[in-house]
Design an enzyme around this catalytic site. Structure first.
Site, PDB file in Angstrom:
ATOM      1  N   HIS A 181     -11.057  99.017  71.430  1.00 33.29           N
ATOM      2  CA  HIS A 181     -11.114 100.411  71.885  1.00 33.29           C
ATOM      3  C   HIS A 181     -10.009 101.266  71.278  1.00 33.29           C
ATOM      4  CE1 HIS A 181     -14.185  99.965  75.126  1.00 33.29           C
ATOM      5  NE2 HIS A 181     -13.877  98.694  74.930  1.00 33.29           N
ATOM      6  N   ASP A 183      -5.251 107.716  68.585  1.00 30.17           N
ATOM      7  CA  ASP A 183      -6.169 107.403  69.683  1.00 30.17           C
ATOM      8  C   ASP A 183      -7.421 106.750  69.105  1.00 30.17           C
ATOM      9  OD1 ASP A 183      -7.016 107.407  72.337  1.00 30.17           O
ATOM     10  OD2 ASP A 183      -6.430 109.486  72.633  1.00 30.17           O
TER      11      ASP A 183
END
Ligand code: ADQ
Length: 466
Positions: free
Chosen positions: A156, A359
Protein backbone atom coordinates in the site's frame (compact mmCIF):
# COMPACT_ATOMS: atom_id res chain seq x y z
CA UNK A 1 -12.43 -23.25 -5.96
CA UNK A 2 -10.59 -22.88 -2.64
CA UNK A 3 -11.14 -20.16 -0.08
CA UNK A 4 -9.64 -16.70 -0.10
CA UNK A 5 -7.44 -15.96 2.91
CA UNK A 6 -6.70 -12.29 3.48
CA UNK A 7 -3.82 -11.33 5.77
CA UNK A 8 -3.56 -7.72 6.94
CA UNK A 9 -2.27 -6.00 10.02
CA UNK A 10 -5.77 -5.17 11.22
CA UNK A 11 -8.93 -7.22 11.00
CA UNK A 12 -12.12 -5.16 10.74
CA UNK A 13 -14.47 -4.60 13.65
CA UNK A 14 -18.05 -5.83 13.55
CA UNK A 15 -19.35 -3.01 11.31
CA UNK A 16 -16.58 -2.45 8.80
CA UNK A 17 -16.17 1.09 7.52
CA UNK A 18 -13.56 2.67 5.25
CA UNK A 19 -12.87 1.76 1.64
CA UNK A 20 -10.30 -1.01 1.80
CA UNK A 21 -11.88 -2.84 4.71
CA UNK A 22 -15.31 -2.72 3.12
CA UNK A 23 -13.97 -3.91 -0.25
CA UNK A 24 -12.18 -6.89 1.29
CA UNK A 25 -15.23 -7.63 3.43
CA UNK A 26 -17.44 -7.67 0.30
CA UNK A 27 -15.08 -10.01 -1.54
CA UNK A 28 -14.96 -12.38 1.43
CA UNK A 29 -18.75 -12.26 1.85
CA UNK A 30 -19.08 -13.43 -1.77
CA UNK A 31 -16.33 -16.04 -1.79
CA UNK A 32 -16.14 -17.13 1.84
CA UNK A 33 -12.82 -17.61 3.55
CA UNK A 34 -10.69 -16.21 6.34
CA UNK A 35 -9.38 -12.82 7.35
CA UNK A 36 -6.29 -13.01 9.51
CA UNK A 37 -4.70 -10.09 11.36
CA UNK A 38 -3.03 -9.01 14.58
CA UNK A 39 -4.99 -8.85 17.83
CA UNK A 40 -4.90 -5.17 18.89
CA UNK A 41 -4.62 -6.27 22.55
CA UNK A 42 -1.16 -7.19 23.78
CA UNK A 43 -1.22 -10.70 25.22
CA UNK A 44 1.45 -13.05 26.59
CA UNK A 45 -0.79 -16.13 26.40
CA UNK A 46 -2.16 -18.07 23.43
CA UNK A 47 0.44 -17.04 20.86
CA UNK A 48 0.65 -20.59 19.56
CA UNK A 49 -2.75 -20.45 17.88
CA UNK A 50 -5.12 -18.23 15.93
CA UNK A 51 -8.14 -16.94 17.84
CA UNK A 52 -11.60 -16.71 16.34
CA UNK A 53 -12.99 -13.16 16.38
CA UNK A 54 -15.88 -13.82 13.99
CA UNK A 55 -19.06 -11.83 14.39
CA UNK A 56 -21.77 -13.18 16.64
CA UNK A 57 -23.67 -13.88 13.43
CA UNK A 58 -24.43 -17.65 13.63
CA UNK A 59 -23.43 -18.38 10.04
CA UNK A 60 -20.75 -15.89 9.04
CA UNK A 61 -19.77 -16.00 5.38
CA UNK A 62 -16.14 -15.79 6.45
CA UNK A 63 -14.16 -16.14 9.67
CA UNK A 64 -11.92 -13.55 11.30
CA UNK A 65 -8.89 -14.92 13.09
CA UNK A 66 -6.24 -13.03 15.05
CA UNK A 67 -2.70 -13.82 16.07
CA UNK A 68 -1.43 -12.42 19.35
CA UNK A 69 1.63 -10.32 20.09
CA UNK A 70 3.29 -9.87 23.45
CA UNK A 71 4.67 -6.48 24.54
CA UNK A 72 8.17 -7.17 23.24
CA UNK A 73 6.90 -8.29 19.82
CA UNK A 74 4.65 -5.28 19.50
CA UNK A 75 7.60 -3.01 20.30
CA UNK A 76 10.12 -4.74 18.03
CA UNK A 77 8.06 -6.14 15.16
CA UNK A 78 5.29 -3.52 14.83
CA UNK A 79 6.58 -0.22 16.25
CA UNK A 80 10.18 -1.22 15.51
CA UNK A 81 10.95 -2.91 12.20
CA UNK A 82 7.60 -2.18 10.49
CA UNK A 83 7.08 1.43 11.56
CA UNK A 84 10.55 2.70 12.47
CA UNK A 85 12.52 0.97 9.69
CA UNK A 86 10.37 -0.09 6.72
CA UNK A 87 7.94 2.85 6.85
CA UNK A 88 10.66 5.57 6.75
CA UNK A 89 12.70 3.61 4.15
CA UNK A 90 9.67 3.38 1.83
CA UNK A 91 8.75 7.05 2.44
CA UNK A 92 12.24 8.39 1.60
CA UNK A 93 13.01 9.33 5.20
CA UNK A 94 16.03 7.16 5.86
CA UNK A 95 17.17 9.86 8.32
CA UNK A 96 14.37 8.67 10.63
CA UNK A 97 15.27 4.97 10.53
CA UNK A 98 15.92 3.49 13.98
CA UNK A 99 18.16 0.50 13.43
CA UNK A 100 18.22 -2.16 16.14
CA UNK A 101 19.04 -5.82 15.65
CA UNK A 102 16.18 -6.94 17.89
CA UNK A 103 13.66 -5.17 15.61
CA UNK A 104 14.64 -7.30 12.64
CA UNK A 105 14.92 -10.49 14.68
CA UNK A 106 11.38 -10.14 16.05
CA UNK A 107 9.98 -9.06 12.67
CA UNK A 108 11.25 -12.33 11.22
CA UNK A 109 10.17 -14.36 14.26
CA UNK A 110 6.60 -13.00 14.20
CA UNK A 111 6.31 -13.65 10.46
CA UNK A 112 7.63 -17.20 10.92
CA UNK A 113 5.18 -17.90 13.73
CA UNK A 114 2.34 -16.51 11.64
CA UNK A 115 3.42 -18.67 8.68
CA UNK A 116 3.20 -21.78 10.86
CA UNK A 117 -0.27 -20.79 12.12
CA UNK A 118 -1.49 -20.11 8.59
CA UNK A 119 0.00 -23.33 7.19
CA UNK A 120 -2.14 -25.32 9.64
CA UNK A 121 -5.31 -23.64 8.34
CA UNK A 122 -4.59 -23.96 4.63
CA UNK A 123 -6.45 -26.25 2.24
CA UNK A 124 -4.74 -27.25 -1.04
CA UNK A 125 -6.73 -24.83 -3.25
CA UNK A 126 -6.88 -21.85 -0.91
CA UNK A 127 -5.42 -18.56 -2.14
CA UNK A 128 -3.70 -16.11 0.13
CA UNK A 129 -3.77 -12.34 -0.30
CA UNK A 130 -1.25 -10.61 1.94
CA UNK A 131 -1.34 -6.86 2.58
CA UNK A 132 1.49 -4.48 3.23
CA UNK A 133 4.95 -4.08 4.68
CA UNK A 134 4.25 -5.88 7.96
CA UNK A 135 4.36 -9.20 6.12
CA UNK A 136 7.07 -8.95 3.45
CA UNK A 137 8.77 -12.27 4.39
CA UNK A 138 5.53 -14.23 4.88
CA UNK A 139 5.56 -16.02 1.52
CA UNK A 140 9.23 -17.04 1.98
CA UNK A 141 8.40 -18.50 5.35
CA UNK A 142 5.35 -20.33 4.00
CA UNK A 143 7.39 -21.76 1.10
CA UNK A 144 10.00 -22.99 3.57
CA UNK A 145 7.18 -24.92 5.26
CA UNK A 146 6.26 -26.56 1.94
CA UNK A 147 3.28 -24.35 1.04
CA UNK A 148 2.67 -24.18 -2.73
CA UNK A 149 -0.63 -22.29 -2.70
CA UNK A 150 -1.00 -19.12 -4.76
CA UNK A 151 0.03 -16.12 -2.68
CA UNK A 152 -0.59 -12.53 -3.73
CA UNK A 153 0.85 -9.44 -2.10
CA UNK A 154 -0.17 -5.81 -2.23
CA UNK A 155 2.10 -3.00 -1.05
CA UNK A 156 0.00 0.00 0.00
CA UNK A 157 2.97 2.34 0.48
CA UNK A 158 5.60 3.54 -2.03
CA UNK A 159 8.15 1.06 -3.33
CA UNK A 160 11.51 2.35 -2.06
CA UNK A 161 14.23 3.49 -4.39
CA UNK A 162 17.32 1.35 -4.62
CA UNK A 163 19.57 3.71 -2.63
CA UNK A 164 17.15 3.85 0.29
CA UNK A 165 16.77 0.06 0.20
CA UNK A 166 20.48 -0.29 0.84
CA UNK A 167 19.91 1.17 4.32
CA UNK A 168 18.17 -2.07 5.32
CA UNK A 169 20.12 -4.80 7.05
CA UNK A 170 20.59 -7.50 4.35
CA UNK A 171 18.89 -5.46 1.60
CA UNK A 172 19.12 -8.46 -0.77
CA UNK A 173 16.34 -10.08 1.30
CA UNK A 174 13.82 -7.64 -0.16
CA UNK A 175 14.00 -9.24 -3.63
CA UNK A 176 14.06 -12.74 -2.12
CA UNK A 177 10.98 -12.10 0.00
CA UNK A 178 9.00 -10.61 -2.90
CA UNK A 179 10.00 -13.35 -5.32
CA UNK A 180 8.26 -15.98 -3.20
CA UNK A 181 4.86 -14.40 -3.85
CA UNK A 182 3.14 -15.34 -7.12
CA UNK A 183 1.84 -11.81 -7.60
CA UNK A 184 3.24 -8.55 -6.28
CA UNK A 185 0.80 -5.66 -6.70
CA UNK A 186 2.00 -2.07 -6.36
CA UNK A 187 0.09 1.21 -6.41
CA UNK A 188 1.58 3.00 -9.43
CA UNK A 189 3.65 2.59 -12.57
CA UNK A 190 6.40 4.53 -10.79
CA UNK A 191 6.43 1.93 -8.00
CA UNK A 192 6.60 -0.86 -10.56
CA UNK A 193 9.55 0.83 -12.27
CA UNK A 194 11.43 1.06 -8.93
CA UNK A 195 10.68 -2.58 -8.15
CA UNK A 196 11.92 -3.65 -11.59
CA UNK A 197 15.09 -1.65 -11.03
CA UNK A 198 15.72 -3.60 -7.84
CA UNK A 199 15.29 -6.93 -9.68
CA UNK A 200 17.47 -5.72 -12.58
CA UNK A 201 20.28 -5.02 -10.15
CA UNK A 202 20.07 -8.59 -8.81
CA UNK A 203 21.87 -11.23 -10.87
CA UNK A 204 19.52 -13.94 -9.66
CA UNK A 205 16.58 -12.37 -11.52
CA UNK A 206 15.76 -13.36 -15.10
CA UNK A 207 13.23 -11.37 -17.13
CA UNK A 208 10.90 -13.64 -19.10
CA UNK A 209 9.29 -12.86 -22.46
CA UNK A 210 5.80 -12.90 -20.97
CA UNK A 211 6.74 -10.09 -18.55
CA UNK A 212 7.18 -12.30 -15.50
CA UNK A 213 10.37 -12.50 -13.44
CA UNK A 214 12.11 -15.78 -12.72
CA UNK A 215 14.08 -15.71 -9.49
CA UNK A 216 15.70 -18.86 -8.05
CA UNK A 217 13.25 -21.01 -10.11
CA UNK A 218 10.21 -19.16 -8.81
CA UNK A 219 8.09 -17.12 -11.22
CA UNK A 220 6.74 -13.78 -10.08
CA UNK A 221 4.18 -11.52 -11.74
CA UNK A 222 4.48 -7.82 -11.04
CA UNK A 223 1.92 -5.11 -11.76
CA UNK A 224 0.44 -1.80 -10.75
CA UNK A 225 -3.09 -1.77 -9.38
CA UNK A 226 -3.98 1.76 -8.26
CA UNK A 227 -6.27 1.51 -5.26
CA UNK A 228 -9.46 3.54 -5.00
CA UNK A 229 -12.55 4.16 -2.92
CA UNK A 230 -16.23 3.30 -2.80
CA UNK A 231 -17.18 6.38 -4.84
CA UNK A 232 -20.95 6.12 -4.42
CA UNK A 233 -20.68 5.40 -0.70
CA UNK A 234 -18.33 8.37 -0.15
CA UNK A 235 -20.62 10.70 -2.06
CA UNK A 236 -23.65 9.62 -0.02
CA UNK A 237 -21.73 9.92 3.25
CA UNK A 238 -20.54 13.41 2.28
CA UNK A 239 -24.12 14.49 1.73
CA UNK A 240 -25.14 13.13 5.13
CA UNK A 241 -22.10 14.59 6.97
CA UNK A 242 -22.44 17.67 9.16
CA UNK A 243 -20.82 20.60 7.44
CA UNK A 244 -22.10 23.20 9.94
CA UNK A 245 -19.03 22.24 11.96
CA UNK A 246 -17.04 24.69 9.87
CA UNK A 247 -18.63 27.58 11.70
CA UNK A 248 -19.54 30.81 9.93
CA UNK A 249 -17.11 30.68 7.00
CA UNK A 250 -18.11 31.70 3.48
CA UNK A 251 -17.99 28.57 1.24
CA UNK A 252 -15.55 30.21 -1.16
CA UNK A 253 -13.06 30.69 1.71
CA UNK A 254 -13.00 27.16 3.10
CA UNK A 255 -9.88 25.05 2.83
CA UNK A 256 -9.73 21.51 4.22
CA UNK A 257 -7.01 18.99 4.96
CA UNK A 258 -7.51 15.55 6.55
CA UNK A 259 -4.58 13.24 7.17
CA UNK A 260 -3.23 10.81 9.67
CA UNK A 261 -0.71 12.70 11.75
CA UNK A 262 2.34 11.28 10.01
CA UNK A 263 5.62 12.88 8.94
CA UNK A 264 5.07 11.57 5.41
CA UNK A 265 1.97 13.74 5.00
CA UNK A 266 3.86 17.05 4.69
CA UNK A 267 1.84 18.85 7.37
CA UNK A 268 4.49 21.36 8.56
CA UNK A 269 5.15 22.45 4.97
CA UNK A 270 1.40 22.76 4.36
CA UNK A 271 0.95 24.92 7.48
CA UNK A 272 3.87 27.15 6.52
CA UNK A 273 2.48 27.46 2.99
CA UNK A 274 -0.86 28.63 4.34
CA UNK A 275 1.00 31.19 6.49
CA UNK A 276 2.91 32.31 3.37
CA UNK A 277 -0.36 32.65 1.45
CA UNK A 278 -1.74 34.86 4.24
CA UNK A 279 1.44 36.98 4.08
CA UNK A 280 0.89 37.61 0.40
CA UNK A 281 -2.83 37.35 -0.11
CA UNK A 282 -4.01 39.67 -2.85
CA UNK A 283 -7.10 40.99 -1.05
CA UNK A 284 -6.43 41.74 2.57
CA UNK A 285 -10.15 41.67 3.36
CA UNK A 286 -10.36 38.03 2.26
CA UNK A 287 -10.41 35.73 5.29
CA UNK A 288 -9.99 32.09 4.31
CA UNK A 289 -10.09 29.43 6.99
CA UNK A 290 -7.98 26.32 6.72
CA UNK A 291 -9.23 23.43 8.83
CA UNK A 292 -6.77 20.56 9.20
CA UNK A 293 -8.03 17.39 10.80
CA UNK A 294 -5.04 15.33 11.88
CA UNK A 295 -6.01 11.93 13.22
CA UNK A 296 -3.55 10.75 15.91
CA UNK A 297 -1.38 7.88 14.76
CA UNK A 298 1.48 5.74 16.13
CA UNK A 299 1.96 8.10 19.08
CA UNK A 300 4.37 5.65 20.73
CA UNK A 301 7.00 6.13 17.96
CA UNK A 302 9.32 9.08 18.72
CA UNK A 303 9.26 10.69 15.24
CA UNK A 304 5.48 11.05 15.63
CA UNK A 305 5.73 12.80 19.00
CA UNK A 306 8.09 15.33 17.47
CA UNK A 307 5.85 16.21 14.54
CA UNK A 308 2.87 16.72 16.88
CA UNK A 309 4.85 19.38 18.79
CA UNK A 310 6.03 21.00 15.56
CA UNK A 311 2.49 21.38 14.20
CA UNK A 312 1.18 22.93 17.41
CA UNK A 313 4.03 25.43 17.22
CA UNK A 314 3.50 26.43 13.57
CA UNK A 315 -0.28 26.75 13.94
CA UNK A 316 0.30 28.93 17.03
CA UNK A 317 2.65 31.16 15.02
CA UNK A 318 0.28 31.50 12.04
CA UNK A 319 -2.74 32.23 14.23
CA UNK A 320 -0.73 34.56 16.48
CA UNK A 321 0.24 36.61 13.43
CA UNK A 322 -3.11 36.73 11.62
CA UNK A 323 -6.09 35.97 13.88
CA UNK A 324 -8.69 38.64 14.45
CA UNK A 325 -11.19 38.68 17.28
CA UNK A 326 -13.71 37.09 14.93
CA UNK A 327 -11.38 35.01 12.71
CA UNK A 328 -9.05 32.09 13.39
CA UNK A 329 -7.35 31.32 10.07
CA UNK A 330 -5.84 27.92 10.90
CA UNK A 331 -7.77 25.36 12.85
CA UNK A 332 -5.89 22.25 13.81
CA UNK A 333 -8.05 19.43 15.11
CA UNK A 334 -5.77 16.79 16.54
CA UNK A 335 -8.44 14.13 16.91
CA UNK A 336 -10.19 11.58 14.78
CA UNK A 337 -13.45 13.03 13.47
CA UNK A 338 -16.37 10.83 12.30
CA UNK A 339 -15.80 9.90 8.69
CA UNK A 340 -19.12 11.33 7.50
CA UNK A 341 -18.23 14.70 8.97
CA UNK A 342 -14.78 14.73 7.34
CA UNK A 343 -16.47 13.99 4.02
CA UNK A 344 -19.18 16.60 4.69
CA UNK A 345 -16.43 19.16 5.29
CA UNK A 346 -14.74 18.13 2.02
CA UNK A 347 -18.00 18.72 0.15
CA UNK A 348 -18.34 22.21 1.59
CA UNK A 349 -14.73 23.22 1.04
CA UNK A 350 -13.59 25.27 -1.94
CA UNK A 351 -10.09 23.81 -1.72
CA UNK A 352 -8.76 20.40 -0.62
CA UNK A 353 -5.10 20.55 0.37
CA UNK A 354 -3.44 17.13 0.01
CA UNK A 355 0.33 17.58 0.05
CA UNK A 356 2.18 14.46 1.27
CA UNK A 357 5.95 14.29 0.77
CA UNK A 358 5.50 10.64 -0.23
CA UNK A 359 2.36 8.52 -0.32
CA UNK A 360 1.45 5.15 -1.84
CA UNK A 361 -1.82 6.47 -3.23
CA UNK A 362 -3.60 8.86 -0.81
CA UNK A 363 -7.28 8.07 -0.56
CA UNK A 364 -8.18 11.49 0.85
CA UNK A 365 -7.44 12.96 -2.61
CA UNK A 366 -9.96 10.58 -4.18
CA UNK A 367 -12.47 11.07 -1.36
CA UNK A 368 -12.29 14.86 -1.75
CA UNK A 369 -13.27 14.52 -5.42
CA UNK A 370 -16.00 11.94 -4.74
CA UNK A 371 -17.50 14.17 -2.02
CA UNK A 372 -17.99 17.20 -4.30
CA UNK A 373 -21.18 18.63 -5.67
CA UNK A 374 -20.67 18.10 -9.45
CA UNK A 375 -22.43 21.39 -10.24
CA UNK A 376 -20.19 23.48 -7.98
CA UNK A 377 -17.06 21.47 -7.23
CA UNK A 378 -14.08 22.46 -5.11
CA UNK A 379 -10.45 22.37 -6.28
CA UNK A 380 -7.97 19.67 -5.33
CA UNK A 381 -4.38 20.77 -4.69
CA UNK A 382 -2.34 17.60 -4.86
CA UNK A 383 1.30 16.75 -4.18
CA UNK A 384 3.07 15.27 -7.16
CA UNK A 385 4.58 12.71 -4.79
CA UNK A 386 1.21 11.14 -3.93
CA UNK A 387 0.53 7.98 -5.96
CA UNK A 388 -2.83 9.56 -6.86
CA UNK A 389 -0.99 12.27 -8.84
CA UNK A 390 0.11 9.75 -11.49
CA UNK A 391 -3.40 9.60 -12.95
CA UNK A 392 -5.08 12.71 -11.48
CA UNK A 393 -3.18 15.02 -13.76
CA UNK A 394 -5.90 17.68 -13.74
CA UNK A 395 -5.59 18.34 -10.01
CA UNK A 396 -3.53 21.46 -9.26
CA UNK A 397 -0.24 19.64 -8.73
CA UNK A 398 2.45 21.02 -6.45
CA UNK A 399 5.88 20.20 -5.10
CA UNK A 400 5.06 19.61 -1.41
CA UNK A 401 8.54 20.76 -0.30
CA UNK A 402 8.08 24.15 -1.96
CA UNK A 403 6.15 26.38 0.43
CA UNK A 404 5.97 29.26 -2.10
CA UNK A 405 4.53 27.00 -4.78
CA UNK A 406 1.81 25.70 -2.45
CA UNK A 407 0.99 29.25 -1.33
CA UNK A 408 0.63 30.26 -4.98
CA UNK A 409 -1.57 27.22 -5.68
CA UNK A 410 -3.86 28.18 -2.77
CA UNK A 411 -4.23 31.66 -4.21
CA UNK A 412 -4.89 30.24 -7.70
CA UNK A 413 -7.43 27.68 -6.45
CA UNK A 414 -9.38 30.19 -4.35
CA UNK A 415 -9.71 32.45 -7.39
CA UNK A 416 -10.41 29.70 -9.94
CA UNK A 417 -13.38 30.42 -12.23
CA UNK A 418 -16.34 28.05 -12.24
CA UNK A 419 -15.60 26.71 -15.75
CA UNK A 420 -12.05 25.66 -14.89
CA UNK A 421 -13.20 24.11 -11.59
CA UNK A 422 -15.74 22.02 -13.50
CA UNK A 423 -13.25 20.89 -16.13
CA UNK A 424 -10.61 19.84 -13.62
CA UNK A 425 -13.18 18.15 -11.39
CA UNK A 426 -14.63 16.10 -14.25
CA UNK A 427 -11.21 14.83 -15.31
CA UNK A 428 -10.34 13.84 -11.72
CA UNK A 429 -13.77 12.26 -11.16
CA UNK A 430 -13.22 10.05 -14.20
CA UNK A 431 -10.00 8.70 -12.63
CA UNK A 432 -11.71 8.19 -9.28
CA UNK A 433 -14.53 6.17 -10.87
CA UNK A 434 -12.24 4.07 -13.04
CA UNK A 435 -10.14 2.95 -10.07
CA UNK A 436 -12.94 2.40 -7.58
CA UNK A 437 -12.25 -0.13 -4.88
CA UNK A 438 -14.42 -3.01 -6.11
CA UNK A 439 -12.71 -2.87 -9.53
CA UNK A 440 -9.31 -2.79 -7.81
CA UNK A 441 -10.03 -5.94 -5.76
CA UNK A 442 -11.37 -7.77 -8.79
CA UNK A 443 -8.35 -6.84 -10.93
CA UNK A 444 -5.90 -8.02 -8.26
CA UNK A 445 -7.65 -11.33 -7.65
CA UNK A 446 -8.21 -12.07 -11.34
CA UNK A 447 -4.49 -11.55 -11.98
CA UNK A 448 -3.58 -13.73 -9.01
CA UNK A 449 -5.71 -16.56 -10.36
CA UNK A 450 -3.81 -16.34 -13.70
CA UNK A 451 -0.33 -16.47 -12.12
CA UNK A 452 2.12 -19.29 -12.84
CA UNK A 453 1.70 -21.84 -10.05
CA UNK A 454 4.55 -22.60 -7.64
CA UNK A 455 6.32 -25.86 -8.53
CA UNK A 456 7.34 -28.60 -6.14
CA UNK A 457 10.98 -28.07 -7.16
CA UNK A 458 10.86 -24.52 -5.92
CA UNK A 459 9.81 -25.37 -2.39
CA UNK A 460 11.92 -28.51 -2.12
CA UNK A 461 15.11 -26.44 -2.52
CA UNK A 462 13.79 -23.50 -0.67
CA UNK A 463 16.25 -21.33 1.16
CA UNK A 464 14.76 -19.53 4.12
CA UNK A 465 15.37 -15.97 3.11
CA UNK A 466 16.10 -14.56 6.53
P1 ADQ B 1 -2.93 6.02 4.90
O1 ADQ B 1 -1.51 6.45 5.03
O2 ADQ B 1 -3.66 5.83 6.16
O3 ADQ B 1 -3.07 4.72 4.00
P2 ADQ B 1 -4.86 7.44 3.07
O4 ADQ B 1 -4.78 6.73 1.78
O5 ADQ B 1 -4.99 8.92 2.92
O6 ADQ B 1 -3.59 7.21 4.01
O7 ADQ B 1 -6.11 6.88 3.86
C1 ADQ B 1 -6.52 7.43 5.07
C2 ADQ B 1 -7.99 7.13 5.36
O8 ADQ B 1 -8.27 7.63 6.68
C3 ADQ B 1 -8.94 7.84 4.42
O9 ADQ B 1 -10.02 7.00 4.15
C4 ADQ B 1 -9.37 9.09 5.20
O10 ADQ B 1 -10.70 9.53 4.94
C5 ADQ B 1 -9.27 8.65 6.63
N1 ADQ B 1 -8.81 9.80 7.43
C6 ADQ B 1 -7.68 10.52 7.24
N2 ADQ B 1 -7.60 11.49 8.16
C7 ADQ B 1 -8.67 11.38 8.95
C8 ADQ B 1 -9.14 12.10 10.08
N3 ADQ B 1 -8.44 13.10 10.55
N4 ADQ B 1 -10.27 11.68 10.67
C9 ADQ B 1 -10.96 10.65 10.16
N5 ADQ B 1 -10.57 9.93 9.09
C10 ADQ B 1 -9.45 10.30 8.49
C11 ADQ B 1 -2.14 3.78 3.39
C12 ADQ B 1 -1.08 4.40 2.47
C13 ADQ B 1 -1.77 5.24 1.40
C14 ADQ B 1 -2.76 4.38 0.63
C15 ADQ B 1 -3.70 3.63 1.57
C16 ADQ B 1 -4.58 2.62 0.83
O11 ADQ B 1 -0.17 5.20 3.22
O12 ADQ B 1 -0.81 5.78 0.51
O13 ADQ B 1 -3.54 5.21 -0.22
O14 ADQ B 1 -2.96 2.93 2.56
O15 ADQ B 1 -3.81 1.76 0.06
Amino acid sequence: MGRLIVVSNRVPTENPSGGLVVALHDVLMQRGGLWIGADPQICEEGRDRLHDMSDTNPDPAYRKLVFRLNAQERRNYYEGFANSVLWPVCHRRTDLVEMRSEYRADYLAVNMRLARLIARELGPDDQLWVHDYHFLPLASMLRSLGVRNRIGFFLHIPFPNITDLSVLPSPENFAEWLSDFNLVGLQTRGDTARCLEMFRADRRAEFMRDGTIKFDDHVLTLGSFPIGIDVQGVNEAARRGRSDRFGPVAPQDRIIGADRLDYSKGLPQKFRAFGRYLDQRPQIERRPTFTQIAAPSRGEVSAYKQITRELAQISGEVNGAYSELDWTPLRLIHRSVPREDVLGLCRQARVGLVTPLADGMNLVAKEFIAAQNPQDPGVLILSRFAGAAEDMTEAVQVNPHDVDEIAEAISYALAMPHGERLRRYEACAQVVWSTQISTWAERCLTRLAQCTPTLRSHISNHRIAV
